[in-house]
Design a protein around this motif. Sequence first.
Motif, PDB file in Angstrom:
ATOM      1  N   MET A   1     -40.814  21.385 -39.530  1.00 20.33           N
ATOM      2  CA  MET A   1     -40.040  20.314 -39.040  1.00 20.33           C
ATOM      3  C   MET A   1     -38.616  20.722 -40.119  1.00 20.33           C
ATOM      4  O   MET A   1     -38.650  21.116 -41.342  1.00 20.33           O
ATOM      5  CB  MET A   1     -40.484  19.319 -39.532  1.00 20.33           C
ATOM      6  CG  MET A   1     -41.655  18.993 -38.727  1.00 20.33           C
ATOM      7  SD  MET A   1     -41.709  19.343 -37.166  1.00 20.33           S
ATOM      8  CE  MET A   1     -43.208  18.994 -35.980  1.00 20.33           C
ATOM      9  N   LEU A   2     -37.135  20.609 -39.317  1.00 21.29           N
ATOM     10  CA  LEU A   2     -36.162  21.367 -40.111  1.00 21.29           C
ATOM     11  C   LEU A   2     -36.385  19.665 -41.943  1.00 21.29           C
ATOM     12  O   LEU A   2     -36.580  18.107 -41.569  1.00 21.29           O
ATOM     13  CB  LEU A   2     -34.960  20.703 -39.931  1.00 21.29           C
ATOM     14  CG  LEU A   2     -35.128  21.932 -38.469  1.00 21.29           C
ATOM     15  CD1 LEU A   2     -34.118  21.967 -37.472  1.00 21.29           C
ATOM     16  CD2 LEU A   2     -35.047  23.590 -39.075  1.00 21.29           C
ATOM     17  N   GLU A   3     -35.697  20.214 -42.232  1.00 24.51           N
ATOM     18  CA  GLU A   3     -35.414  19.668 -43.645  1.00 24.51           C
ATOM     19  C   GLU A   3     -34.140  18.780 -43.264  1.00 24.51           C
ATOM     20  O   GLU A   3     -32.892  18.628 -42.143  1.00 24.51           O
ATOM     21  CB  GLU A   3     -35.210  20.345 -45.290  1.00 24.51           C
ATOM     22  CG  GLU A   3     -36.317  20.721 -45.478  1.00 24.51           C
ATOM     23  CD  GLU A   3     -37.574  20.082 -45.759  1.00 24.51           C
ATOM     24  OE1 GLU A   3     -36.698  18.319 -46.355  1.00 24.51           O
ATOM     25  OE2 GLU A   3     -38.533  20.340 -45.929  1.00 24.51           O
ATOM     26  N   LEU A   4     -33.925  17.574 -44.175  1.00 22.27           N
ATOM     27  CA  LEU A   4     -32.649  16.795 -44.396  1.00 22.27           C
ATOM     28  C   LEU A   4     -31.481  17.417 -44.192  1.00 22.27           C
ATOM     29  O   LEU A   4     -30.662  16.563 -43.563  1.00 22.27           O
ATOM     30  CB  LEU A   4     -32.641  15.214 -44.962  1.00 22.27           C
ATOM     31  CG  LEU A   4     -32.011  13.533 -44.688  1.00 22.27           C
ATOM     32  CD1 LEU A   4     -31.558  13.626 -43.014  1.00 22.27           C
ATOM     33  CD2 LEU A   4     -31.620  13.066 -45.683  1.00 22.27           C
ATOM     34  N   THR A   5     -31.223  17.986 -45.447  1.00 22.28           N
ATOM     35  CA  THR A   5     -29.938  18.651 -45.569  1.00 22.28           C
ATOM     36  C   THR A   5     -29.790  19.559 -44.212  1.00 22.28           C
ATOM     37  O   THR A   5     -28.690  20.238 -44.686  1.00 22.28           O
ATOM     38  CB  THR A   5     -30.919  19.425 -46.722  1.00 22.28           C
ATOM     39  OG1 THR A   5     -31.460  20.032 -47.168  1.00 22.28           O
ATOM     40  CG2 THR A   5     -30.594  19.295 -47.821  1.00 22.28           C
ATOM     41  N   HIS A   6     -30.408  20.399 -43.386  1.00 23.94           N
ATOM     42  CA  HIS A   6     -30.017  20.705 -42.338  1.00 23.94           C
ATOM     43  C   HIS A   6     -29.630  20.657 -41.328  1.00 23.94           C
ATOM     44  O   HIS A   6     -29.186  19.206 -40.938  1.00 23.94           O
ATOM     45  CB  HIS A   6     -31.547  21.453 -41.521  1.00 23.94           C
ATOM     46  CG  HIS A   6     -31.794  22.127 -40.284  1.00 23.94           C
ATOM     47  ND1 HIS A   6     -31.154  24.156 -40.604  1.00 23.94           N
ATOM     48  CD2 HIS A   6     -30.977  22.401 -39.117  1.00 23.94           C
ATOM     49  CE1 HIS A   6     -30.944  24.867 -40.002  1.00 23.94           C
ATOM     50  NE2 HIS A   6     -30.791  23.875 -38.943  1.00 23.94           N
ATOM     51  N   PRO A   7     -28.524  21.306 -41.093  1.00 20.96           N
ATOM     52  CA  PRO A   7     -27.091  20.466 -40.298  1.00 20.96           C
ATOM     53  C   PRO A   7     -28.036  20.200 -38.456  1.00 20.96           C
ATOM     54  O   PRO A   7     -28.742  20.984 -38.507  1.00 20.96           O
ATOM     55  CB  PRO A   7     -26.520  21.830 -40.371  1.00 20.96           C
ATOM     56  CG  PRO A   7     -26.305  22.518 -41.130  1.00 20.96           C
ATOM     57  CD  PRO A   7     -27.695  22.981 -41.341  1.00 20.96           C
ATOM     58  N   VAL A   8     -27.487  19.508 -38.398  1.00 17.85           N
ATOM     59  CA  VAL A   8     -27.827  18.677 -36.690  1.00 17.85           C
ATOM     60  C   VAL A   8     -25.907  17.730 -36.258  1.00 17.85           C
ATOM     61  O   VAL A   8     -25.452  17.207 -37.324  1.00 17.85           O
ATOM     62  CB  VAL A   8     -28.359  17.709 -36.695  1.00 17.85           C
ATOM     63  CG1 VAL A   8     -27.565  16.596 -37.926  1.00 17.85           C
ATOM     64  CG2 VAL A   8     -29.060  17.028 -35.554  1.00 17.85           C
ATOM     65  N   ALA A   9     -25.781  18.544 -35.359  1.00 16.57           N
ATOM     66  CA  ALA A   9     -25.079  17.136 -34.404  1.00 16.57           C
ATOM     67  C   ALA A   9     -24.934  16.988 -33.459  1.00 16.57           C
ATOM     68  O   ALA A   9     -25.904  16.947 -32.198  1.00 16.57           O
ATOM     69  CB  ALA A   9     -23.688  18.885 -33.933  1.00 16.57           C
ATOM     70  N   LEU A  10     -24.885  15.837 -33.363  1.00 17.30           N
ATOM     71  CA  LEU A  10     -24.880  14.466 -32.382  1.00 17.30           C
ATOM     72  C   LEU A  10     -23.995  14.239 -31.282  1.00 17.30           C
ATOM     73  O   LEU A  10     -22.629  14.086 -32.021  1.00 17.30           O
ATOM     74  CB  LEU A  10     -25.536  12.996 -32.793  1.00 17.30           C
ATOM     75  CG  LEU A  10     -26.486  13.093 -33.772  1.00 17.30           C
ATOM     76  CD1 LEU A  10     -27.281  14.249 -34.982  1.00 17.30           C
ATOM     77  CD2 LEU A  10     -27.113  11.353 -33.722  1.00 17.30           C
ATOM     78  N   GLN A  11     -24.107  14.313 -30.149  1.00 16.88           N
ATOM     79  CA  GLN A  11     -23.200  14.306 -28.468  1.00 16.88           C
ATOM     80  C   GLN A  11     -23.364  13.184 -28.171  1.00 16.88           C
ATOM     81  O   GLN A  11     -24.489  13.155 -27.574  1.00 16.88           O
ATOM     82  CB  GLN A  11     -22.698  15.473 -28.660  1.00 16.88           C
ATOM     83  CG  GLN A  11     -22.426  16.995 -29.124  1.00 16.88           C
ATOM     84  CD  GLN A  11     -22.250  17.585 -28.511  1.00 16.88           C
ATOM     85  OE1 GLN A  11     -23.078  18.217 -27.458  1.00 16.88           O
ATOM     86  NE2 GLN A  11     -21.448  18.841 -28.861  1.00 16.88           N
TER      87      GLN A  11
END
Length: 372
Positions: A1-11
């Motif tokens: 599972m990715l950490e909170l610091t990992h980039p993510v994009a919401l559209q």
Amino acid sequence: MLELTHPVALQWPPLVHFGIGTLARLGEWVDRRGYARPVVIADPVNAGRVDHLGLGKVRCFGDVTSEPDTAMLDKALLVADGADLVIGFGGGSAMDLAKLVSIMAGQNVSFRDVSGLDRAPVRRIGLAQVPTTAGTGSEVGARALITDPETHSKIATESIHMLADIAVIDPVLTESVPPMVTAATGIDAMAHCIEAYTSKRAHPIIDTYALQGIRLAGRYLKRAVEDGADKQARAALALAALYGGVCLGPVNTTAGHAVSYPLGTRHGLAHGIANALMFPHVLAANAPAVPQKTNEICVALGFSADDQAEILSGAAAFCAALGLDMRLRAHGVPEDDLEVMAKDAHAIRRLLDWNPVDLSVRDILALYQNAW
């Protein structure tokens, strides 16, 4: 599972109207934008109530089925010729088809030119989405699925240019949905959230939406099935579907959808039913890799479980309590096709590569056999 610091994009669409009575906002928006030649993409049921959109007399392609294919897309494009606005009005199939029509109409491109990731041209016309079921969350997403009739496989197309200009989510539109369709589409919405929540690329930001969507479905789905006029339950499921749609963009689904696709492409099962039939089996199979999240899911659905057998029986009981027959054979799936289906599902790497457990063809076949 990715950490909170990992980039993510919401559209999201730039404008989302949610709540009872919001359908009236569509006509206001169309007038304000100056659209004069809208075309509606709908299934036969919703084609019969296009007047609900408040747009007067409009063109309508009203032949969308539960498993749209490339031939259907070609027919819809003919109806949409010259349109300046495409409106998806229905479930996920209608909205996905509307997305594809919106980027292809007047562009002199083929489906092969646009299919895949970020290959679509800039959209030249408007796109509005109005869901009438609480399931796919397609109204807030930039991905569309369509079946290739030659290979019996679903082809995914994804592009920011397929994100709607406006989504209008009025739960009143779902009140006429029959109980079994309500159950199936509700489980589809829940499955979007669950698969994103347990994915290898699950992200803490998306987890927030996913878990809330699971809890909404667990609390309100049975209420909506038992009383279609229950506005609170209908609104809750519409919100769960929206949350599921939000999860699809940055995270997406995993094995649950991969193993459900052959049920639709090979045997014509509606997407929601296909997901419902396989959901308990995949949840139990993935449990050892994500025990804490699986426990949270079980609690949200109203049962406790200490092992895979109890997880399977509890999840199956949740679905059966909605009135669904949870046997594949009860829905016309032949036993002698399970092995071919397992191979087809195993080839859907864009989903299975992110499943928390690595499933072989033999593993998937076992899931089908247990569900049969």
